[in-house]
Design a protein around this motif. Structure first.
Motif, PDB file in Angstrom:
ATOM      1  N   GLY A  82       0.803  -1.216   0.000  1.00  0.00           N
ATOM      2  CA  GLY A  82       0.000   0.000   0.000  1.00  0.00           C
ATOM      3  C   GLY A  82       0.834   1.262   0.000  1.00  0.00           C
ATOM      4  N   SER A  83       2.103   1.147  -0.387  1.00  0.00           N
ATOM      5  CA  SER A  83       3.042   2.258  -0.273  1.00  0.00           C
ATOM      6  C   SER A  83       3.010   3.126  -1.523  1.00  0.00           C
ATOM      7  CB  SER A  83       4.457   1.701  -0.050  1.00  0.00           C
ATOM      8  OG  SER A  83       5.411   2.727  -0.018  1.00  0.00           O
ATOM      9  N   GLN A  84       2.648   4.400  -1.342  1.00  0.00           N
ATOM     10  CA  GLN A  84       2.569   5.336  -2.475  1.00  0.00           C
ATOM     11  C   GLN A  84       2.693   6.755  -1.987  1.00  0.00           C
ATOM     12  OE1 GLN A  84      -0.831   7.027  -1.014  1.00  0.00           O
ATOM     13  NE2 GLN A  84      -0.338   7.605  -3.131  1.00  0.00           N
ATOM     14  N   ASN A  85       2.983   7.658  -2.906  1.00  0.00           N
ATOM     15  CA  ASN A  85       2.947   9.082  -2.636  1.00  0.00           C
ATOM     16  C   ASN A  85       2.664   9.812  -3.947  1.00  0.00           C
ATOM     17  OD1 ASN A  85       5.419   9.113  -4.007  1.00  0.00           O
ATOM     18  ND2 ASN A  85       6.629   9.205  -2.105  1.00  0.00           N
ATOM     19  N   ASP A  86       2.693  11.116  -3.927  1.00  0.00           N
ATOM     20  CA  ASP A  86       2.377  11.873  -5.141  1.00  0.00           C
ATOM     21  C   ASP A  86       3.337  11.545  -6.284  1.00  0.00           C
ATOM     22  OD1 ASP A  86       0.309  13.054  -3.800  1.00  0.00           O
ATOM     23  OD2 ASP A  86       1.339  14.965  -3.436  1.00  0.00           O
ATOM     24  N   ARG A  97      -5.227   2.829 -15.445  1.00  0.00           N
ATOM     25  CA  ARG A  97      -6.480   3.560 -15.221  1.00  0.00           C
ATOM     26  C   ARG A  97      -6.749   3.729 -13.725  1.00  0.00           C
ATOM     27  NH1 ARG A  97     -12.334   3.077 -17.901  1.00  0.00           N
ATOM     28  NH2 ARG A  97     -13.617   3.601 -16.093  1.00  0.00           N
ATOM     29  N   THR A  98      -6.345   2.690 -12.966  1.00  0.00           N
ATOM     30  CA  THR A  98      -6.644   2.679 -11.539  1.00  0.00           C
ATOM     31  C   THR A  98      -5.388   2.336 -10.741  1.00  0.00           C
ATOM     32  OG1 THR A  98      -8.805   1.762 -12.120  1.00  0.00           O
ATOM     33  CG2 THR A  98      -8.221   1.791  -9.775  1.00  0.00           C
ATOM     34  N   LEU A  99      -5.149   3.083  -9.670  1.00  0.00           N
ATOM     35  CA  LEU A  99      -4.075   2.786  -8.723  1.00  0.00           C
ATOM     36  C   LEU A  99      -4.720   2.510  -7.370  1.00  0.00           C
ATOM     37  CD1 LEU A  99      -1.629   5.713  -9.610  1.00  0.00           C
ATOM     38  CD2 LEU A  99      -1.497   3.343 -10.420  1.00  0.00           C
ATOM     39  N   ARG A 100      -4.417   1.343  -6.794  1.00  0.00           N
ATOM     40  CA  ARG A 100      -5.029   1.009  -5.514  1.00  0.00           C
ATOM     41  C   ARG A 100      -4.011   1.087  -4.390  1.00  0.00           C
ATOM     42  NH1 ARG A 100      -5.557  -4.755  -3.889  1.00  0.00           N
ATOM     43  NH2 ARG A 100      -3.894  -4.048  -2.479  1.00  0.00           N
ATOM     44  N   ALA A 101      -4.290   1.947  -3.434  1.00  0.00           N
ATOM     45  CA  ALA A 101      -3.501   2.030  -2.211  1.00  0.00           C
ATOM     46  C   ALA A 101      -4.288   1.348  -1.085  1.00  0.00           C
ATOM     47  CB  ALA A 101      -3.204   3.489  -1.877  1.00  0.00           C
ATOM     48  N   THR A 102      -3.864   1.556   0.149  1.00  0.00           N
ATOM     49  CA  THR A 102      -4.504   0.872   1.280  1.00  0.00           C
ATOM     50  C   THR A 102      -5.006   1.891   2.306  1.00  0.00           C
ATOM     51  OG1 THR A 102      -3.122  -1.096   1.030  1.00  0.00           O
ATOM     52  CG2 THR A 102      -4.140  -0.752   3.179  1.00  0.00           C
ATOM     53  N   ASN A 103      -6.224   1.690   2.766  1.00  0.00           N
ATOM     54  CA  ASN A 103      -6.772   2.493   3.862  1.00  0.00           C
ATOM     55  C   ASN A 103      -6.385   1.792   5.173  1.00  0.00           C
ATOM     56  OD1 ASN A 103      -9.166   4.809   3.917  1.00  0.00           O
ATOM     57  ND2 ASN A 103      -8.987   3.630   5.807  1.00  0.00           N
ATOM     58  N   PHE A 104      -5.188   2.128   5.675  1.00  0.00           N
ATOM     59  CA  PHE A 104      -4.638   1.420   6.828  1.00  0.00           C
ATOM     60  C   PHE A 104      -5.449   1.687   8.099  1.00  0.00           C
ATOM     61  CE2 PHE A 104      -0.845   1.831   4.084  1.00  0.00           C
ATOM     62  CZ  PHE A 104      -0.475   0.498   4.022  1.00  0.00           C
ATOM     63  N   GLY A 105      -5.481   0.663   8.932  1.00  0.00           N
ATOM     64  CA  GLY A 105      -6.089   0.807  10.259  1.00  0.00           C
ATOM     65  C   GLY A 105      -7.590   0.933  10.266  1.00  0.00           C
ATOM     66  N   ALA A 113     -12.044   5.798   3.604  1.00  0.00           N
ATOM     67  CA  ALA A 113     -11.933   6.414   2.269  1.00  0.00           C
ATOM     68  C   ALA A 113     -11.951   5.362   1.167  1.00  0.00           C
ATOM     69  CB  ALA A 113     -10.635   7.222   2.193  1.00  0.00           C
ATOM     70  N   ALA A 114     -12.416   4.161   1.506  1.00  0.00           N
ATOM     71  CA  ALA A 114     -12.328   3.046   0.570  1.00  0.00           C
ATOM     72  C   ALA A 114     -13.527   2.967  -0.373  1.00  0.00           C
ATOM     73  CB  ALA A 114     -12.182   1.743   1.343  1.00  0.00           C
ATOM     74  N   TYR A 115     -13.989   4.120  -0.846  1.00  0.00           N
ATOM     75  CA  TYR A 115     -15.113   4.129  -1.782  1.00  0.00           C
ATOM     76  C   TYR A 115     -14.688   4.814  -3.080  1.00  0.00           C
ATOM     77  CZ  TYR A 115     -18.286   2.851   2.025  1.00  0.00           C
ATOM     78  OH  TYR A 115     -18.919   2.200   3.062  1.00  0.00           O
ATOM     79  N   GLY A 126      -8.151   0.773  -0.617  1.00  0.00           N
ATOM     80  CA  GLY A 126      -8.839  -0.464  -0.330  1.00  0.00           C
ATOM     81  C   GLY A 126      -8.767  -0.824   1.140  1.00  0.00           C
ATOM     82  N   VAL A 127      -9.740  -1.598   1.590  1.00  0.00           N
ATOM     83  CA  VAL A 127      -9.773  -2.120   2.951  1.00  0.00           C
ATOM     84  C   VAL A 127      -9.442  -3.605   2.898  1.00  0.00           C
ATOM     85  CG1 VAL A 127     -11.274  -2.690   4.910  1.00  0.00           C
ATOM     86  CG2 VAL A 127     -11.414  -0.439   3.835  1.00  0.00           C
ATOM     87  N   GLU A 128      -8.514  -4.022   3.751  1.00  0.00           N
ATOM     88  CA  GLU A 128      -8.105  -5.428   3.796  1.00  0.00           C
ATOM     89  C   GLU A 128      -9.179  -6.245   4.506  1.00  0.00           C
ATOM     90  OE1 GLU A 128      -4.468  -8.166   5.634  1.00  0.00           O
ATOM     91  OE2 GLU A 128      -4.369  -5.972   5.722  1.00  0.00           O
ATOM     92  N   ILE A 129      -9.570  -7.363   3.896  1.00  0.00           N
ATOM     93  CA  ILE A 129     -10.615  -8.204   4.487  1.00  0.00           C
ATOM     94  C   ILE A 129     -10.060  -9.441   5.173  1.00  0.00           C
ATOM     95  CG2 ILE A 129     -12.285  -7.419   2.755  1.00  0.00           C
ATOM     96  CD1 ILE A 129     -12.022 -10.263   1.478  1.00  0.00           C
ATOM     97  N   ASP A 130      -8.737  -9.653   5.147  1.00  0.00           N
ATOM     98  CA  ASP A 130      -8.160 -10.818   5.812  1.00  0.00           C
ATOM     99  C   ASP A 130      -8.638 -10.867   7.260  1.00  0.00           C
ATOM    100  OD1 ASP A 130      -6.784 -11.518   3.502  1.00  0.00           O
ATOM    101  OD2 ASP A 130      -5.028 -10.339   4.047  1.00  0.00           O
ATOM    102  N   ASP A 131      -8.822 -12.061   7.770  1.00  0.00           N
ATOM    103  CA  ASP A 131      -9.488 -12.243   9.063  1.00  0.00           C
ATOM    104  C   ASP A 131      -8.812 -11.506  10.206  1.00  0.00           C
ATOM    105  OD1 ASP A 131     -10.688 -14.160   7.344  1.00  0.00           O
ATOM    106  OD2 ASP A 131     -11.329 -15.315   9.093  1.00  0.00           O
ATOM    107  N   LEU A 132      -7.489 -11.370  10.173  1.00  0.00           N
ATOM    108  CA  LEU A 132      -6.767 -10.721  11.261  1.00  0.00           C
ATOM    109  C   LEU A 132      -6.448  -9.256  10.949  1.00  0.00           C
ATOM    110  CD1 LEU A 132      -4.301 -13.583  12.296  1.00  0.00           C
ATOM    111  CD2 LEU A 132      -6.618 -13.118  13.114  1.00  0.00           C
TER     112      LEU A 132
END
Length: 406
Positions: A82-86, A97-105, A113-115, A126-132
């Motif tokens: 999920g590592s990105q910057n400007d 067309r699309t760049l996906r980062a991570t909505n941490f925590g 902001a995952a919409y 994106g929001v991680e759905i892994d169980d932990l």
């Protein structure tokens, strides 16, 4: 649930064929295949020690090239870690067309902001759905409710699907099915990452390397004309295979040494790269064959006695002579007949002395006066021009070569 997803890939090179077959089956079932960094390097950390071009050349372009090489179009990119910057966003914008980062925590998904709100935002979270991961099934369901209510797309991602969850980065099959079932029951639609992002983005066009040559067999010193027929490139490099190259494939080139050369044209456009090769054979310009010579005056008669064999194949040879003084007239007549038939008459040392051994106990001038000059004089007295010399016993060194060069 008629659900299809996006699979984000690193390098496929070490994957077994069964994995590649499974990937093809997913794509055939409607899944999107997309990019995730060729070596899964953290983009921001990578740029702390490398240039932007190195990031493209090592992580992005090979990733795209490999995936498209399997016939899968690439529309989106998921940032490793999920590592990105400007800076990374601007670098990658032309390629996805699309760049996906991570909505941490994320805890409350519906407050994240995952919409994607159909606002042409290239960067989505994106929001991680892994169980932990910290996002509970209930929170994800609340997030789905809001997405359906407002016509948004909730961006979710996971890692390994497994029946049991012993550790992080794993999504249980029960949690996955609950998410799919809830979305379906609520009348939601399943989107790919490539459906989101900047709708004005135009996918870069792959390059095609193509060139022709005026001939693939040429004599030394003759020119080969290369004509470029590549498309969509903005840079090219033509390697002639002889240590030289050109930045254009519309060029003439002269090969100076006989051999077989592989000319390679590599074209790029910053998005894709392709190479094409052609083989060029360079010859001396002379007809290949053999040079057969017979040493010693004593072999004049055997050569003449077999003249019909040579004549049968239009073959002529060289006879290398020692002194003719003791030879009978019949031998001299046979020599003349050979010369008349096109044979060369040449020198072999008047007394057939070993040149190197002779010079160990004589001067250079003595060798010339006793072995070389009388040999030439005798042969030319018979009106045979002398062009070559055959070393007796094959004995020579740099000194003898320098003495005989004139």
């Amino acid at each position: 649930y008629n659900a299809t997803c996006t699979v984000n890939l690193n390098s496929l090179s070490v994957s077994p064929q069964s994995t590649k077959d499974n990937l093809n089956a997913l794509n055939s079932a409607g899944w999107e295949i997309s990019a995730h960094g060729f070596n899964h390097e953290d983009p921001v950390a990578f740029l702390n020690n490398h240039t932007s071009q190195e990031l493209l050349d090592q992580e992005i372009l090979p990733n795209i090239a490999e995936i498209t090489g399997y016939g899968y179009p690439v529309y989106s990119f998921a940032y490793p870690y999920g590592s990105q910057n400007d800076t990374t966003d601007a670098l990658l914008a032309p390629y996805f067309r699309t760049l996906r980062a991570t909505n941490f925590g994320t805890v409350n998904v519906n407050e994240s902001a995952a919409y994607y709100k159909w606002d042409n935002a290239r960067l989505v979270y994106g929001v991680e759905i892994d169980d932990l991961s910290g996002a509970s099934l209930e929170s994800i369901q609340y997030g789905i409710d809001d997405a359906i209510k407002y016509g948004y797309v909730l961006v979710l991602y996971g890692h390994t699907i497994t029946p049991n969850v012993p550790g992080p980065y794993q999504t249980s099959t029960s949690k996955l099915e609950s998410i799919l079932n809830y979305t379906s029951q609520k009348g939601g639609k399943f989107y790919h990452m490539g459906d989101l992002g900047n709708s004005s983005w135009v996918q870069p066009t792959n390059v095609t390397a193509n060139f022709t040559v005026s001939t693939d067999s040429v004599k030394v010193g003759e020119s080969v004309t290369f004509v470029d027929h590549s498309v969509n490139q903005n840079s090219e490099l033509l390697d002639f295979g002889d240590g030289s190259n050109s930045t254009t494939a519309n060029v003439n080139h002269i090969y100076t040494t006989p051999g077989t050369y592989t000319a390679t044209l590599t074209v790029t456009n910053g998005f894709s790269s392709q190479s094409m090769t052609k083989t060029i054979t360079v010859v001396t310009g002379y007809k290949g064959g053999i040079a057969l010579s017979w040493d010693d005056t004593g072999n004049i008669d055997p050569c003449y006695e077999n003249i019909q064999v040579f004549n049968k194949y239009n073959a002529t040879c060289t006879v290398n002579l020692n002194s003719l003084s003791v030879s009978p007239q019949s031998t001299k007549d046979n020599l003349n007949a050979l010369n008349s038939a096109g044979w060369e008459i040449s020198a072999h040392g008047l007394n057939h002395e070993d040149p190197v051994a002779f010079l160990n106990s004589h001067t250079s001038q003595e060798w010339l006066d006793q072995e070389i000059l009388p040999n030439i004089a005798e042969i030319t007295d018979y009106d045979y021009p002398v062009y070559s010399f055959a070393y007796p016993y094959g004995s020579q060194n740099d000194t003898t070569d320098a003495l005989l060069a004139p």
